[in-house]
Structures are given as C-alpha cells and as structure tokens.
Scaffold this motif. Structure first.
Motif, PDB file in Angstrom:
ATOM      1  N   ARG A  56      74.081 -46.016 -31.135  1.00 14.57           N
ATOM      2  CA  ARG A  56      74.097 -46.082 -29.499  1.00 14.57           C
ATOM      3  C   ARG A  56      74.621 -47.262 -29.792  1.00 14.57           C
ATOM      4  O   ARG A  56      75.242 -46.950 -27.903  1.00 14.57           O
ATOM      5  CB  ARG A  56      72.601 -45.951 -29.067  1.00 14.57           C
ATOM      6  N   SER A  57      74.540 -48.267 -29.464  1.00  6.74           N
ATOM      7  CA  SER A  57      74.411 -49.167 -29.515  1.00  6.74           C
ATOM      8  C   SER A  57      75.490 -50.484 -31.099  1.00  6.74           C
ATOM      9  O   SER A  57      75.408 -49.862 -32.133  1.00  6.74           O
ATOM     10  CB  SER A  57      73.564 -49.943 -29.502  1.00  6.74           C
ATOM     11  N   PHE A  58      75.803 -51.579 -30.780  1.00  8.42           N
ATOM     12  CA  PHE A  58      76.530 -52.594 -32.035  1.00  8.42           C
ATOM     13  C   PHE A  58      75.710 -53.132 -32.222  1.00  8.42           C
ATOM     14  O   PHE A  58      73.991 -53.850 -31.722  1.00  8.42           O
ATOM     15  CB  PHE A  58      77.531 -53.240 -31.384  1.00  8.42           C
ATOM     16  N   ALA A  59      75.747 -53.856 -33.288  1.00  9.62           N
ATOM     17  CA  ALA A  59      74.198 -54.223 -33.556  1.00  9.62           C
ATOM     18  C   ALA A  59      74.079 -55.840 -33.006  1.00  9.62           C
ATOM     19  O   ALA A  59      73.193 -56.226 -32.478  1.00  9.62           O
ATOM     20  CB  ALA A  59      75.407 -55.641 -35.337  1.00  9.62           C
ATOM     21  N   ASP A  60      74.987 -56.082 -32.216  1.00  3.51           N
ATOM     22  CA  ASP A  60      75.321 -57.096 -31.142  1.00  3.51           C
ATOM     23  C   ASP A  60      74.085 -57.014 -29.768  1.00  3.51           C
ATOM     24  O   ASP A  60      73.794 -57.489 -28.651  1.00  3.51           O
ATOM     25  CB  ASP A  60      76.178 -57.607 -30.922  1.00  3.51           C
ATOM     26  N   GLY A  61      73.832 -55.662 -30.551  1.00  3.57           N
ATOM     27  CA  GLY A  61      72.678 -55.209 -28.567  1.00  3.57           C
ATOM     28  C   GLY A  61      74.708 -54.283 -27.835  1.00  3.57           C
ATOM     29  O   GLY A  61      73.849 -53.386 -26.915  1.00  3.57           O
ATOM     30  N   SER A  62      75.246 -54.705 -28.164  1.00  2.85           N
ATOM     31  CA  SER A  62      76.247 -53.874 -26.620  1.00  2.85           C
ATOM     32  C   SER A  62      76.451 -52.227 -26.921  1.00  2.85           C
ATOM     33  O   SER A  62      76.725 -51.434 -28.028  1.00  2.85           O
ATOM     34  CB  SER A  62      77.447 -54.319 -26.864  1.00  2.85           C
ATOM     35  N   ALA A  63      77.170 -51.452 -25.767  1.00  3.52           N
ATOM     36  CA  ALA A  63      76.914 -50.130 -25.867  1.00  3.52           C
ATOM     37  C   ALA A  63      78.406 -49.758 -26.626  1.00  3.52           C
ATOM     38  O   ALA A  63      79.291 -49.862 -25.787  1.00  3.52           O
ATOM     39  CB  ALA A  63      76.912 -49.771 -24.687  1.00  3.52           C
ATOM     40  N   ASN A  64      78.042 -48.714 -27.272  1.00  3.60           N
ATOM     41  CA  ASN A  64      78.907 -48.522 -28.190  1.00  3.60           C
ATOM     42  C   ASN A  64      79.651 -46.842 -27.554  1.00  3.60           C
ATOM     43  O   ASN A  64      79.400 -46.236 -27.642  1.00  3.60           O
ATOM     44  CB  ASN A  64      78.962 -47.666 -29.512  1.00  3.60           C
ATOM     45  N   LEU A  65      80.269 -47.219 -26.721  1.00  2.00           N
ATOM     46  CA  LEU A  65      81.046 -46.707 -25.759  1.00  2.00           C
ATOM     47  C   LEU A  65      82.321 -45.730 -25.515  1.00  2.00           C
ATOM     48  O   LEU A  65      82.435 -44.658 -25.583  1.00  2.00           O
ATOM     49  CB  LEU A  65      81.247 -46.986 -23.775  1.00  2.00           C
ATOM     50  N   GLU A  66      83.033 -45.961 -26.608  1.00  2.00           N
ATOM     51  CA  GLU A  66      84.800 -46.398 -26.719  1.00  2.00           C
ATOM     52  C   GLU A  66      84.502 -44.081 -27.896  1.00  2.00           C
ATOM     53  O   GLU A  66      85.149 -43.527 -27.550  1.00  2.00           O
ATOM     54  CB  GLU A  66      85.466 -46.966 -27.653  1.00  2.00           C
ATOM     55  N   PRO A  67      83.616 -44.223 -28.492  1.00  2.65           N
ATOM     56  CA  PRO A  67      83.615 -42.632 -29.490  1.00  2.65           C
ATOM     57  C   PRO A  67      83.074 -42.002 -27.866  1.00  2.65           C
ATOM     58  O   PRO A  67      83.343 -40.977 -28.098  1.00  2.65           O
ATOM     59  CB  PRO A  67      82.451 -42.796 -30.235  1.00  2.65           C
ATOM     60  N   ARG A  68      82.272 -42.067 -27.059  1.00  2.00           N
ATOM     61  CA  ARG A  68      82.267 -41.394 -25.949  1.00  2.00           C
ATOM     62  C   ARG A  68      82.902 -41.262 -25.055  1.00  2.00           C
ATOM     63  O   ARG A  68      83.341 -39.760 -24.825  1.00  2.00           O
ATOM     64  CB  ARG A  68      80.570 -41.687 -25.470  1.00  2.00           C
ATOM     65  N   ALA A  69      83.528 -41.564 -25.060  1.00  2.00           N
ATOM     66  CA  ALA A  69      84.834 -41.387 -23.971  1.00  2.00           C
ATOM     67  C   ALA A  69      85.993 -41.127 -25.359  1.00  2.00           C
ATOM     68  O   ALA A  69      86.510 -39.340 -24.860  1.00  2.00           O
ATOM     69  CB  ALA A  69      85.212 -42.714 -24.116  1.00  2.00           C
ATOM     70  N   ALA A  70      86.183 -41.195 -26.409  1.00  5.41           N
ATOM     71  CA  ALA A  70      87.498 -40.206 -26.649  1.00  5.41           C
ATOM     72  C   ALA A  70      86.770 -38.449 -27.736  1.00  5.41           C
ATOM     73  O   ALA A  70      87.542 -37.612 -26.963  1.00  5.41           O
ATOM     74  CB  ALA A  70      86.995 -40.627 -28.667  1.00  5.41           C
ATOM     75  N   ILE A  71      85.433 -38.236 -27.148  1.00 10.23           N
ATOM     76  CA  ILE A  71      84.767 -36.644 -27.571  1.00 10.23           C
ATOM     77  C   ILE A  71      85.411 -36.272 -25.730  1.00 10.23           C
ATOM     78  O   ILE A  71      85.269 -35.481 -25.603  1.00 10.23           O
ATOM     79  CB  ILE A  71      83.620 -36.710 -27.533  1.00 10.23           C
ATOM     80  N   ALA A  72      85.170 -37.416 -25.097  1.00  6.43           N
ATOM     81  CA  ALA A  72      85.556 -36.359 -23.450  1.00  6.43           C
ATOM     82  C   ALA A  72      86.431 -36.466 -23.369  1.00  6.43           C
ATOM     83  O   ALA A  72      87.044 -34.951 -22.952  1.00  6.43           O
ATOM     84  CB  ALA A  72      84.383 -37.506 -22.914  1.00  6.43           C
ATOM     85  N   GLN A  73      87.734 -37.712 -24.010  1.00  4.37           N
ATOM     86  CA  GLN A  73      89.041 -37.185 -23.228  1.00  4.37           C
ATOM     87  C   GLN A  73      89.693 -36.160 -24.413  1.00  4.37           C
ATOM     88  O   GLN A  73      90.357 -35.188 -23.891  1.00  4.37           O
ATOM     89  CB  GLN A  73      89.729 -37.868 -24.239  1.00  4.37           C
ATOM     90  N   GLU A  74      88.918 -35.300 -25.207  1.00  5.69           N
ATOM     91  CA  GLU A  74      88.670 -34.605 -26.333  1.00  5.69           C
ATOM     92  C   GLU A  74      88.762 -33.495 -25.319  1.00  5.69           C
ATOM     93  O   GLU A  74      89.049 -31.692 -26.011  1.00  5.69           O
ATOM     94  CB  GLU A  74      88.488 -34.065 -27.784  1.00  5.69           C
ATOM     95  N   TYR A  75      87.543 -33.256 -24.821  1.00  3.20           N
ATOM     96  CA  TYR A  75      86.997 -31.662 -24.728  1.00  3.20           C
ATOM     97  C   TYR A  75      87.799 -31.616 -23.302  1.00  3.20           C
ATOM     98  O   TYR A  75      88.337 -30.338 -23.198  1.00  3.20           O
ATOM     99  CB  TYR A  75      85.809 -32.358 -24.104  1.00  3.20           C
ATOM    100  N   PHE A  76      87.700 -32.977 -22.492  1.00  2.00           N
ATOM    101  CA  PHE A  76      89.123 -32.115 -21.105  1.00  2.00           C
ATOM    102  C   PHE A  76      90.999 -32.128 -21.245  1.00  2.00           C
ATOM    103  O   PHE A  76      91.289 -31.370 -20.652  1.00  2.00           O
ATOM    104  CB  PHE A  76      88.741 -33.259 -20.333  1.00  2.00           C
ATOM    105  N   ARG A  77      90.898 -32.193 -22.700  1.00  2.00           N
ATOM    106  CA  ARG A  77      92.350 -31.618 -23.060  1.00  2.00           C
ATOM    107  C   ARG A  77      92.247 -30.426 -23.487  1.00  2.00           C
ATOM    108  O   ARG A  77      92.883 -29.348 -23.782  1.00  2.00           O
ATOM    109  CB  ARG A  77      92.382 -32.021 -24.907  1.00  2.00           C
ATOM    110  N   ASN A  78      91.340 -29.985 -24.120  1.00  2.00           N
ATOM    111  CA  ASN A  78      90.739 -28.854 -23.673  1.00  2.00           C
ATOM    112  C   ASN A  78      89.632 -27.324 -22.792  1.00  2.00           C
ATOM    113  O   ASN A  78      89.664 -26.369 -22.860  1.00  2.00           O
ATOM    114  CB  ASN A  78      90.284 -27.681 -25.229  1.00  2.00           C
ATOM    115  N   HIS A  79      89.605 -28.496 -21.849  1.00  2.00           N
ATOM    116  CA  HIS A  79      88.603 -27.607 -20.421  1.00  2.00           C
ATOM    117  C   HIS A  79      89.214 -28.415 -19.788  1.00  2.00           C
ATOM    118  O   HIS A  79      89.937 -29.687 -19.753  1.00  2.00           O
ATOM    119  CB  HIS A  79      87.469 -27.863 -20.778  1.00  2.00           C
ATOM    120  N   PRO A  80      89.026 -27.548 -18.197  1.00  4.57           N
ATOM    121  CA  PRO A  80      89.784 -28.616 -16.960  1.00  4.57           C
ATOM    122  C   PRO A  80      88.722 -29.247 -16.479  1.00  4.57           C
ATOM    123  O   PRO A  80      87.626 -29.093 -16.663  1.00  4.57           O
ATOM    124  CB  PRO A  80      89.152 -26.615 -16.076  1.00  4.57           C
ATOM    125  N   ASP A  81      89.687 -30.323 -16.101  1.00  2.00           N
ATOM    126  CA  ASP A  81      88.990 -31.563 -15.629  1.00  2.00           C
ATOM    127  C   ASP A  81      87.720 -31.227 -14.328  1.00  2.00           C
ATOM    128  O   ASP A  81      87.826 -30.951 -13.052  1.00  2.00           O
ATOM    129  CB  ASP A  81      89.632 -32.586 -14.970  1.00  2.00           C
TER     130      ASP A  81
END
Length: 574
Positions: A56-81
């Motif tokens: 969920r977060s990095f060691a410094d407490g910041s949000a680990n958002l990029e993998p979520r973005a990568a998953i969503a991008q892959e989802y929308f490559r295969n499904h309509p927006d």
C-alpha cells in the motif's frame, strides 16, 4: 508471513475489520517500473498478472500508486473505458498497513461533499470516467461463501470502500458561525463514533437515547445512512432527518464503533442545513445525480500464476452478491452493473456478404420455399447464411421444416450438429431448446443449461457472466415457457427484468437503454405471452408502439400484430 501481517489477519478474522480511503489523489510520476499483463477474462472476472511491489505504501509512508495505475491501464487496454470503479482482489498477501482494504479516489466532480474537484483518471488509463480504485487485498482474507456468516463482513467492507467515493468528509456550521469537523472520526474520513448515523457502514453507530443522560449503541456498520445517501446523490436534503451528535467523555470520536455499549453524554442536533451551510449544496443534486455505476472486478496474480476454480467461484459469489447489496443499501435508487463489457475492435472489418437469388416475379409459393430451404442444408447437417450464424440459422430452419414439411427426413443430422456445438451463446442455446421441444424430443438438459445462465436481475446476457439484455432474455423465456410450471420462479424474474427494461415508448432494444427495435419488441411480447405473464400493461404499450413504428413497411404492420394478438401461448421463435 510477517508478524504484522499475521496480526492484521487475526483482526480481520475476528470481525474488527479496518478499512480506509485515500481522499483525493495528487498527480504522481509514471516511471514504468511496474508491469501488468492481462491473462484472461474468466466468468466475468479479469485476471491480471503483475510484477513488482504492490504494498500500500513505501517505507517513507508515501502512497504506492504507480502499480495501481499500471493495472488499471492494462484493464482499459482490454475493456472499454466505461467503468466507474475497479475492485481488485489479489491471490497473494501484501502489506496494507493498518487497513484490511482501502479505496483510492481517482476522480471527483461532485460539489458539496467536503472534497475538492479533481481528476487523475488519465494516469489510470481512463478518459475522465473512472472514479475509484478499490483494493480488497488478498482474496483469502475474505469469505466468498454466501452460507458463511463472515460473508457479511466481505460485503460490508466492500460497501464501505465504495461509499468512500462520497463520504465521510463534511463539516457543519455551528450556531456561532464557526466550522466544525466533529461529525468526523478516524482519519477524518469516517463518521464520528459519537454520531448517530443509523449504523452507517462508514464506521457509524445507531445510538438510542435512554432518556436518563445515557446512550446505547444498538448497531454498527450496517447501512447507508440518510446522510450517506444524500452525499451519494440518492437523497434530497429534505430526506435527511436531524442527526444526533453526542458529547461524551466516555468514548473518543476517533474510536471504532462498538455495539451494545452504553455511555453518558449530552445530545446535540445537527441538521442537513448546517452541513449545507458549511459545504454548499450538493451539485449535482439528487434529481440529476448518477444512479447507475459500472464495476469491473479484477483478480490480481503474480507472474505466470494460475488461478483456481475455487478462487473464481468465491470472487463471483462476492461480485453477484454485491450487486444485490448495493441496490438494497441505496433503497433501490442505484444500480451496480457488475458484468463485463467487451472492448470494441479497432475496425469493423469487411462484413461477410450474404448473396441471395433474383427477386421472385410471380406469386409467393410456400411449397417452393420449403423445397428451397430443404436444399440449403449442408452435408454436416447445418444451415448457415454465414459461419457466424450457423447455430441460429440451423435452429430456425429445422423448426420451420419440422412444422411445415411433412416429407422432411433429415432432421437427425441437424439436431446432432446443434448438440455438438461447444458452449453456444444464449441465443443459439435458447433456439436449440425450443426446436428440440417442438420436435417432440427431451429439452430438459438444454433448458437447465439455459436456466444456469440467468442473472440475478432476472434476465439473460449473450453468455454466462454477461449483462442482461432484452433480446437474449426474450429468447430464453420462450424456451423455458414450453414448460412454465417447472420454471415459474425463473420466468417471473425474467418478466420483472423485461418490465424494467421496457423503453418509455413501449418497445425494447437489443441492449438495455438503446432505441426500440421491432424484432426485439415482437420477441419480448411473444415471451411475455408464452410465459403466462399477467404483464398486460407492458404488452399493450408494446403493441401500440409496434403499430406506430415506421421500422417496417406499412403493408406488413397488420401481420405481426395479428400474430402477436391471436396466436396465444403456442411456442414459436423468430
């Protein structure tokens, strides 16, 4: 498994489920350090493989958002927006901090709910459609068995995370004109434990005033409260009653709500007008707010990991139960669409041309038509205008010849060809069941296969796991209507679906919400008649529309109308 994760799971399994919401997301860099690969869509679940750190977060407490973005991008490559929320479960554990599940707010365009308007959906592969990304973490944390009492925890937490899109962030204006956040509790993103929210899922309690200076919590974390529904855009301000806020030294407002406790305190009243005075009116208001939401369900795996049937079954149980739960929590004012939608191909390609003979210049002759149709049967037993319609064409041709051609003797190869087709779509399966019955053969297995595809809303989609549509529903009803007593419950559900899907003009479309079509409307009316439905009003308005439409030439109007009005409950398909 680490000690921290083990402790977290112990909390989850003992009912003290902690959930969280992100609030607005600020833009973040896309470095390309994470990869996500669409593996398959399986029974309505999108399986995506991911490599990289998913904590969920990095060691410094910041949000680990990029993998979520990568998953969503892959989802929308295969499904309509066309999805408002992505709900992501994983086959593996990862560090979720002190929460069992959490919501990432991707976009907000609503005013008056205590949040700024923002949109980072482009980073998630969406062009302003995606609203939220919900991490439900490891599927093994949750019960996917509807008969397990802990299944309720699964639905409650998922509902909690969805509600975070709108709640709980509002302040109110006090009598002295100052703003107060005392409605809020943990993380200032949940309701105060001292607020009487009628047991909102957003860490709310249902407090009873005992009349002696004490208050007892009768329930916790169960419903969408009237205030929740206002923030969602379901309730008008007048539908939110005054809310009790308790001043008490016995319980911190930042505590998790506890059932069956009694505290001493003093009650204050907060009104919806106090909240609007602080936040402004909700825009859009309930009359114009979104009421239908599409949810995509994702099962996240490690690289090259195979999912099991049990995992898919469990997640599908959750997915389908949530659709019903969302409707209940919103009092029937909102719909959660949980069925997948295929992404359109980039080009339409070249259509297959169906060539017919020259127009007949003399009078029509039924015997000639029967002879011609008989001659179009192929060696393997099928008929087909083109390869993609062989199932439909064979069922229709076999039905017609079985009825009209007493000399037709080649029904066996046609029936064998139909039976050999792997996993036919609902259209073909329904037609096959109907023609099998009409030929006097046992259609029980085909009807039961059709029954297994019925969706929770009573309708049928193009195949298992797809959203219901009027065309496939009408065809399935005709097939089951050959034995209405045995499928009464299924037919009643289908009648309710068709009634809800009927357009305002009285017709039906091939897709819910689309323009009315004559062929679909005629099939729907036939289905309602065959099912023994008492939906006379729906039938009457449909017949009126059929009589008025210009989708067929005027000389042909009387024929379908007479067919619909006079044929009664005989089984037939067109």
């Amino acid at each position: 498994m680490g000690v921290v994760m083990a402790l977290l799971l112990a909390v989850v399994l003992n009912g003290g489920v902690r959930a969280a919401g992100s609030g607005p997301i600020t833009p973040f860099p896309i470095t390309g350090a994470y990869t996500a690969t669409h593996a398959q869509d399986r029974d309505g679940i999108s399986v995506i493989q991911m490599a990289g750190n998913y904590d969920r977060s990095f060691a410094d407490g910041s949000a680990n958002l990029e993998p979520r973005a990568a998953i969503a991008q892959e989802y929308f490559r295969n499904h309509p927006d066309n999805y408002d929320f992505l709900v992501v479960f994983s086959t593996f554990e990862f560090n979720t901090g002190d929460a069992a599940a959490f919501h990432w707010m991707v976009r907000n365009d609503v005013q008056g709910i205590g949040l700024p308007q923002f949109d980072v959906s482009a980073l998630f592969g969406s062009n302003g459609k995606l609203q939220g990304y919900i991490d439900m973490a490891a599927l093994s944390r949750w019960s996917g068995n509807p008969l397990d009492p802990k299944f309720e925890d699964t639905l409650s937490v998922l509902s909690h995370e969805v509600l975070h899109q709108w709640a709980s962030f509002v302040k109110y204006r006090k009598a002295d004109g100052s703003l107060s956040d005392e409605l809020l509790g943990r993380d200032l993103a949940h309701w105060s434990a001292l607020l009487d929210t009628d047991a909102s899922v957003e860490y709310g309690a249902d407090w009873k005033d005992n009349g002696d200076g004490t208050f007892s919590a009768r329930g916790v974390r169960t419903f969408f409260s009237p205030l929740d529904l206002y923030l969602m855009g379901m309730n008008m301000p007048a539908e939110v009653p005054p809310i009790t806020l308790i001043d008490s030294a016995d319980l911190s407002r930042f505590s998790l709500p506890q059932e069956n406790i009694t505290i001493a305190g003093t009650a204050r009243t907060v009104t919806i007008d106090d909240i609007i005075a602080a936040e402004g009116a909700r825009v859009p208001a309930a009359a114009d707010a979104q009421k239908q939401f599409r949810f995509g369900f994702v099962l996240l795996t490690g690289p090259n990991e195979q999912v099991t049937d049990a995992q898919i079954v469990a997640l599908n149980n959750i997915r389908k139960a949530f659709m019903t739960r969302f409707a209940i929590l919103t009092g029937g004012r909102a719909v959660a669409h949980i069925y997948p939608e295929a992404k359109p191909v980039a080009t339409t390609g070249t259509p297959t041309t169906v060539s017919g003979g020259a127009p007949r210049i003399d009078a029509a002759n039924l015997d000639d038509a029967v002879i011609w149709l008989r001659g179009q049967q192929q060696f393997d037993g099928f008929w087909g205008d083109k390869a993609s319609t062989r199932g439909r064409d064979t069922a229709v041709a076999l039905d017609v010849l079985s009825r009209l051609d007493a000399g037709f003797s080649n029904a066996g190869p046609a029936a064998d060809w139909l039976a050999a087709q792997p996993d036919p779509n609902t259209d073909y399966l329904a037609r096959d069941a109907l023609v099998t019955f009409n030929r006097g053969a046992d259609a029980t297995a085909l009807r039961n296969a059709l029954l297994a595809r019925q969706n929770a809303d009573g309708g049928w989609g193009i195949s298992s796991g797809y959203a219901s549509d009027p065309l496939d529903t009408a065809l399935a009803m005709q097939a089951l209507g050959t034995f209405p007593a045995g499928y009464r419950t299924a037919l009643d559900g289908a009648v309710a679906y068709l009634a809800a899907a009927q357009n305002a003009d009285g017709g039906w479309s091939g897709a819910t919400g689309g323009p009315s079509r004559t062929n679909v409307t005629a099939l729907a009316v036939r289905a309602l008649k065959v099912s023994g439905s008492s939906a006379a009003g729906a039938i009457d308005t449909a017949l009126t529309w059929l009589a008025s439409t210009n989708q067929w030439a005027t000389p042909w109007i009387s024929r379908p109308l007479k067919l619909l009005e006079l044929t009664g409950p005989k089984t037939y398909c067109c």
